[in-house]
Design a protein around this motif. Sequence first.
Motif, PDB file in Angstrom:
ATOM      1  N   ARG A 669      13.073   2.511  -9.674  1.00  0.00           N
ATOM      2  CA  ARG A 669      11.927   2.804  -8.813  1.00  0.00           C
ATOM      3  C   ARG A 669      10.944   1.636  -8.821  1.00  0.00           C
ATOM      4  O   ARG A 669      10.423   1.245  -7.778  1.00  0.00           O
ATOM      5  N   GLN A 670      10.692   1.092  -9.994  1.00  0.00           N
ATOM      6  CA  GLN A 670       9.777  -0.042 -10.118  1.00  0.00           C
ATOM      7  C   GLN A 670      10.224  -1.218  -9.263  1.00  0.00           C
ATOM      8  O   GLN A 670       9.433  -1.820  -8.528  1.00  0.00           O
ATOM      9  N   LEU A 671      11.508  -1.564  -9.335  1.00  0.00           N
ATOM     10  CA  LEU A 671      12.021  -2.693  -8.564  1.00  0.00           C
ATOM     11  C   LEU A 671      12.008  -2.392  -7.069  1.00  0.00           C
ATOM     12  O   LEU A 671      11.700  -3.269  -6.247  1.00  0.00           O
ATOM     13  N   ASP A 672      12.343  -1.169  -6.713  1.00  0.00           N
ATOM     14  CA  ASP A 672      12.359  -0.792  -5.297  1.00  0.00           C
ATOM     15  C   ASP A 672      10.965  -0.877  -4.683  1.00  0.00           C
ATOM     16  O   ASP A 672      10.784  -1.382  -3.565  1.00  0.00           O
ATOM     17  N   LEU A 673       9.971  -0.381  -5.414  1.00  0.00           N
ATOM     18  CA  LEU A 673       8.610  -0.399  -4.886  1.00  0.00           C
ATOM     19  C   LEU A 673       8.107  -1.826  -4.711  1.00  0.00           C
ATOM     20  O   LEU A 673       7.416  -2.139  -3.734  1.00  0.00           O
ATOM     21  N   LEU A 677       6.943  -3.532  -1.218  1.00  0.00           N
ATOM     22  CA  LEU A 677       5.649  -4.189  -1.036  1.00  0.00           C
ATOM     23  C   LEU A 677       5.828  -5.585  -0.453  1.00  0.00           C
ATOM     24  O   LEU A 677       5.107  -5.985   0.482  1.00  0.00           O
ATOM     25  N   LYS A 678       6.783  -6.336  -0.980  1.00  0.00           N
ATOM     26  CA  LYS A 678       7.034  -7.674  -0.452  1.00  0.00           C
ATOM     27  C   LYS A 678       7.391  -7.606   1.033  1.00  0.00           C
ATOM     28  O   LYS A 678       6.903  -8.406   1.845  1.00  0.00           O
ATOM     29  N   GLN A 679       8.254  -6.661   1.372  1.00  0.00           N
ATOM     30  CA  GLN A 679       8.678  -6.551   2.753  1.00  0.00           C
ATOM     31  C   GLN A 679       7.536  -6.126   3.668  1.00  0.00           C
ATOM     32  O   GLN A 679       7.410  -6.607   4.795  1.00  0.00           O
ATOM     33  N   ALA A 783       0.296   4.369  -4.641  1.00  0.00           N
ATOM     34  CA  ALA A 783      -0.387   3.151  -5.088  1.00  0.00           C
ATOM     35  C   ALA A 783       0.004   1.964  -4.225  1.00  0.00           C
ATOM     36  O   ALA A 783      -0.844   1.126  -3.874  1.00  0.00           O
ATOM     37  N   ILE A 784       1.283   1.871  -3.877  1.00  0.00           N
ATOM     38  CA  ILE A 784       1.735   0.785  -3.002  1.00  0.00           C
ATOM     39  C   ILE A 784       1.060   0.903  -1.635  1.00  0.00           C
ATOM     40  O   ILE A 784       0.580  -0.086  -1.058  1.00  0.00           O
ATOM     41  N   ALA A 785       0.997   2.120  -1.119  1.00  0.00           N
ATOM     42  CA  ALA A 785       0.361   2.324   0.190  1.00  0.00           C
ATOM     43  C   ALA A 785      -1.113   1.933   0.132  1.00  0.00           C
ATOM     44  O   ALA A 785      -1.645   1.329   1.076  1.00  0.00           O
ATOM     45  N   TYR A 786      -1.782   2.280  -0.962  1.00  0.00           N
ATOM     46  CA  TYR A 786      -3.205   1.935  -1.086  1.00  0.00           C
ATOM     47  C   TYR A 786      -3.393   0.424  -1.145  1.00  0.00           C
ATOM     48  O   TYR A 786      -4.307  -0.127  -0.505  1.00  0.00           O
ATOM     49  N   LEU A 787      -2.540  -0.265  -1.887  1.00  0.00           N
ATOM     50  CA  LEU A 787      -2.655  -1.719  -1.970  1.00  0.00           C
ATOM     51  C   LEU A 787      -2.456  -2.357  -0.594  1.00  0.00           C
ATOM     52  O   LEU A 787      -3.199  -3.273  -0.208  1.00  0.00           O
ATOM     53  N   ILE A 788      -1.474  -1.885   0.154  1.00  0.00           N
ATOM     54  CA  ILE A 788      -1.252  -2.427   1.499  1.00  0.00           C
ATOM     55  C   ILE A 788      -2.478  -2.182   2.370  1.00  0.00           C
ATOM     56  O   ILE A 788      -2.928  -3.061   3.122  1.00  0.00           O
ATOM     57  N   GLU A 789      -3.049  -0.990   2.266  1.00  0.00           N
ATOM     58  CA  GLU A 789      -4.251  -0.666   3.039  1.00  0.00           C
ATOM     59  C   GLU A 789      -5.395  -1.629   2.694  1.00  0.00           C
ATOM     60  O   GLU A 789      -6.096  -2.129   3.587  1.00  0.00           O
ATOM     61  N   VAL A 790      -5.569  -1.905   1.413  1.00  0.00           N
ATOM     62  CA  VAL A 790      -6.638  -2.812   0.987  1.00  0.00           C
ATOM     63  C   VAL A 790      -6.379  -4.221   1.491  1.00  0.00           C
ATOM     64  O   VAL A 790      -7.286  -4.916   1.974  1.00  0.00           O
ATOM     65  N   LEU A 791      -5.145  -4.681   1.392  1.00  0.00           N
ATOM     66  CA  LEU A 791      -4.825  -6.027   1.855  1.00  0.00           C
ATOM     67  C   LEU A 791      -5.073  -6.160   3.362  1.00  0.00           C
ATOM     68  O   LEU A 791      -5.525  -7.208   3.825  1.00  0.00           O
ATOM     69  N   VAL A 792      -4.777  -5.104   4.101  1.00  0.00           N
ATOM     70  CA  VAL A 792      -5.054  -5.134   5.548  1.00  0.00           C
ATOM     71  C   VAL A 792      -6.552  -5.261   5.788  1.00  0.00           C
ATOM     72  O   VAL A 792      -6.996  -6.059   6.636  1.00  0.00           O
ATOM     73  N   LYS A 793      -7.352  -4.501   5.050  1.00  0.00           N
ATOM     74  CA  LYS A 793      -8.810  -4.594   5.213  1.00  0.00           C
ATOM     75  C   LYS A 793      -9.314  -5.987   4.880  1.00  0.00           C
ATOM     76  O   LYS A 793     -10.171  -6.542   5.584  1.00  0.00           O
TER      77      LYS A 793
END
Length: 923
Positions: A669-673, A677-679, A783-793
């Motif tokens: 799961r760790q590697l998949d997430l 995120l990279k993608q 957590a991954i979704a939140y990080l992507i959201e923050v990076l977009v902001k």
Amino acid sequence: MIREADRSTGVLLASPPCEQCSWRRNMSDPQAESVLERDSGMPASTWRLRSDAWEFLRFAVKRLVYGDGSEVSEALAPDGEIRRSLRTLETVEMYWAGFGRRYTREIGELLDEGKFQIALDRIGKVVNRLRTAGTPEEATNLAVEEDEVETDVDPRPRFEVLVIDETTEADREAMHADVLRMRSSADAFVYEYVIVPSADDAVAAVLTNPNILACVIRPGFSERTKRSLSSDLRRSIELAHGAVTAPQTSLRNQLQSVQRVLGLADTLASVRPELDLYLMAGAHIEDLAGSLTKRFRRIFRREDQLELHLSLLRRVSHLYDTPFFSAIQDHARRPVGVFHALPVARGGSVVSSKWIRDLADFYGLNLLLAETSATSGGLDSLLAPVHTLKKAQELAARAYGAKHTFFVTNGTSTANKIVHQALVSPNEVVMVDRNCHKSHHHSVMLTGARPAYLEAYPLNEFAFYGAVPLSQIKQMLLDYRAAGRLDEVRMVTLTNCTFDGIVYDPARIMAECLTIKPDLVFLWDEAWFAFGAFHPVTRRRTAMASAKQLEQQLKTSAHAAAYQEQQERLFDADGNAAPDEVWINERLIPSPDARIRVYATQSTHKTLTALRQGSMIHVYDQDWVRDAEDPFHEAYMTHTSTSPNYQILASLDIGRRQVELEGFELVQRQLDLATSLKQSISRHPLLKRTFRVLTGHDLIPEEYRGVGGPMPLREGLSNMWEAWDHDEFVVDPSRITIEISRSGVSGDTFKHELLMDRYGIQVNKTSRNTVLFMTNIGTSRSAIAYLIEVLVKLAERFEEESAQRDPDQLVPEEVPMPPLPDFSSFAPEYASDEVLRDGDMRRAFFKGQRRNNVEYVLGDDLRARVEAGEQPVSAAFVTPYPPGFPVLVPGQVVSREVLAFMQVLDTREIHGYDPLRGYRILK
């Protein structure tokens, strides 16, 4: 919703269901039982793909139940998504227990009959089971409707047992009935069978289903699968079969069926060594028993179903056992009168206080009840364990593949000091990566050894280092041999993996170094790689797995023959060695008599479940009793507190239970997430304009690359497997290094002022223009979704600031980052000789501890001295943190390159450097 087929697992890939989304699919073969290819670039996500597929099926059938009937014909078309999903799930469920393939087929039959509500109820049971069996996030954040709640789910811990045999439907039903018949309310665990017909399917099952904890092999299985597996999964199966040598037995008549059984057993053990293997044989069981016990925990006849049942439960109880954690719990429950140290014990000084009761309110009373001392009795001693702690460390050694394991309660910095002191004596040479953690440099200083610094390749564009090329390590050993000083070289110390995720090939490095010096000791700092032992691919590059592999390799006759053949090329008839170029360019083969002496230090708390400072030392040393045990225990007592924190020790014990029972699932799961995120960053139109994900091609220079692509796991498990098998360096997929130059802010500002202070996102390391994100076994999809959201902001903010900037306003040019500085040299008075690089760092260190021997010099003044031709000598370690490796060590000549690097460094914390007084320099 986007749906792909996952090439590495043959499982449906779907994002979380959304009623406004539609699926994109490959229509090239609508009637195929399973089309198991996926779009290039999507990560392998075994742990979530199956549940996502059931989630979509529930969504689609729910629309049939509550719709007006107009969509039924189209929704149930043979090439429609519901049919394709059912066909794919029927293939997938073959490798999982629980509801299974028959349950999936019955849902299809209900849909054919128009019984949509009953089908929805059945799908709901699956979805509910998968949710409650998943992560806490999945169990709590997803609402479960009342009509889907399954009330008869057994609450006991559940695992699955793989049975490999060609069986009929009736046989499978009988086996499942036997499991239910033997199940007792007194059993602590519940298990179910996964039954597959072939060796290929067995490998596919253990690669895709992390719930499998045991395998029962019955000789009736076939070799090849009849399923429509993906090309990536087929390739992964081939790699798994090819990873083991042909099995050997002592039987006079090596029947082909026996060889097939042994070959499969060896393959399964190679892929998932934590699995227990059982053989269910027929004739000649007594003859087989003496030959096969090394591979199988037990051998049964088919009528011994009850014994097998009891063995399965008993073995999992051994994995579940946490002797020290259980002892702590028992101690906390006992009434005790404290007439000893520790007023906090039993909460005595807390619960009766008027002023600090909030300590118990915050941490809970159990923390105080569990506080005690080894000398007060009741619990084992870390310094002289004989009961629960001794057993806990033995279980940890089993889990990590070590001969011995030791718990450390004050971090890997102390673990490194213990190993150095145990193995190295004054004036012996330690070859050490100059960019390793500062604890290694301090250890060398404390032992009086002489460091010979190895230089990692620099990544100047990103302001951090990579790893040390094997050719450089070999060349240094050859230089010591040419100087007649090879006998002084005691140990090689490297960081695997590095802070930024560069992973070595320990087996190859140790093999080639042992060819030059057969008694070398190796210390692998795996502070950030403890999780690596629990995934079939990453495990191959851990120190303990590499040591075992090398030990087995040296015992084979093929290796002995290859060694003799190579020796004839490396030495002439008179015993003269070939030129260094030959030794550097050939892949060296060590002597069969070489000694395997390998140590690994791990910050368990960094990547697995443990309280802060919980670390381990793992030992795989063939000369342990003869040459290392006594000095190791002395060093252990030197650096270990006589009052260790029992809560840290208990967390190490229970964390070991977790990774033995579910480590594969958590690491996958760790590697998949991380790959997701990279993608997401690489494909998002806004994010890819602002940020750049650094890949293996950015972090590994071309001359050190092999078969691996930029992100091997993105292309499938087999691509990652091949890269980790063959390449000199690979990149840990769980690390995501983002280059942020286009944001217009420094890494330090990005980390502190934006991510942490504004959005509460914690990251460990930055460089001048990069930020390192790391997933771990506790990372969630939210957590991954939140990080992507923050990076977009943040990206929107950066673009807006750029657009609003006055075109006439001059933007100050960024100070260019100078090249990363290599180790200059030890000053002549501390250098061992004029040829080799090692020096007496301890003498310089202690000289620098006396005030009358040192002076403080500000950076500008020191640069002026260097430009004038002086060679100032550092009196101290100067260490930017993170990442924690010294730029200067005691006795080192201060070079202009070091000063130029320090001048533009934007790290806030620099140990050994006083911004008001400057550098500490020897007079």
